[in-house]
Design a protein around this motif. Structure first.
Motif, mmCIF file in Angstrom:
data_model
loop_
_atom_site.group_PDB
_atom_site.id
_atom_site.type_symbol
_atom_site.label_atom_id
_atom_site.label_comp_id
_atom_site.label_asym_id
_atom_site.label_seq_id
_atom_site.Cartn_x
_atom_site.Cartn_y
_atom_site.Cartn_z
ATOM 1 N N GLY A 180 -3.307 2.910 -1.799
ATOM 2 C CA GLY A 180 -2.821 2.299 -0.473
ATOM 3 C C GLY A 180 -3.742 2.512 0.662
ATOM 4 O O GLY A 180 -4.111 1.523 1.397
ATOM 5 N N GLN A 181 -4.362 3.568 0.543
ATOM 6 C CA GLN A 181 -5.473 3.835 1.299
ATOM 7 C C GLN A 181 -6.666 2.995 1.300
ATOM 8 O O GLN A 181 -7.340 2.583 2.082
ATOM 9 N N TRP A 182 -6.958 2.834 -0.064
ATOM 10 C CA TRP A 182 -8.078 1.955 -0.458
ATOM 11 C C TRP A 182 -7.878 0.319 -0.025
ATOM 12 O O TRP A 182 -8.721 -0.056 0.606
ATOM 13 N N GLY B 143 0.807 -1.253 0.134
ATOM 14 C CA GLY B 143 -0.067 -0.117 -0.051
ATOM 15 C C GLY B 143 0.919 1.276 -0.140
ATOM 16 O O GLY B 143 0.486 2.223 -0.492
ATOM 17 N N LEU C 238 -9.084 8.361 -3.266
ATOM 18 C CA LEU C 238 -7.802 8.361 -2.263
ATOM 19 C C LEU C 238 -7.083 7.488 -3.165
ATOM 20 O O LEU C 238 -7.154 6.934 -3.927
ATOM 21 N N SER C 239 -5.503 7.283 -2.330
ATOM 22 C CA SER C 239 -4.740 6.692 -2.931
ATOM 23 C C SER C 239 -4.736 5.137 -3.022
ATOM 24 O O SER C 239 -5.745 4.559 -2.229
ATOM 25 N N GLY D 185 -5.690 -0.336 2.491
ATOM 26 C CA GLY D 185 -5.933 -0.334 3.887
ATOM 27 C C GLY D 185 -7.497 -0.369 4.460
ATOM 28 O O GLY D 185 -7.747 -1.452 5.193
ATOM 29 N N ILE D 186 -8.301 0.387 3.886
ATOM 30 C CA ILE D 186 -9.649 0.457 4.441
ATOM 31 C C ILE D 186 -10.282 -1.146 3.958
ATOM 32 O O ILE D 186 -10.937 -1.632 4.762
#
Length: 85
Positions: A42-44, A21, A39-40, A46-47
């Motif tokens: 990596g953020q997606w 991510g 969002l980036s 993580g979510i």
């Protein structure tokens, strides 16, 4: 020992997801029914990982709780039958 190995494996997968991510900084736009969020990657990731973990905890926790209730009721029935015998 097996539990420790499982926890280490889960931590390894989590660390790997964080590493992947962190390398993906591309913005991704997701269209909801009424909104849009950018969002980036990596953020997606993580979510999605966090939502999957929470969902798994809820499902497995509920199943475990139901099984414990069944065990308690069966133990009560067993105690009642052994007192009668």
């Amino acid at each position: 020992m097996v539990t420790l190995i499982k926890w280490l494996f889960a931590i390894l997968i989590f660390a790997l997801a964080l590493a992947v991510g962190a390398q993906n900084a591309q913005p991704i736009a997701v269209n909801y029914l009424i909104a849009q969020k950018t969002l980036s990657a990596g953020q997606w990731l993580g979510i999605a990982f966090a939502l999957g973990a929470v969902l798994a905890f809820l499902v497995l926790g509920t199943q475990c709780w139901v099984q414990r209730l069944k065990i308690r009721t069966l133990q009560r029935k067993l105690r009642a039958q052994t007192k009668d015998a």
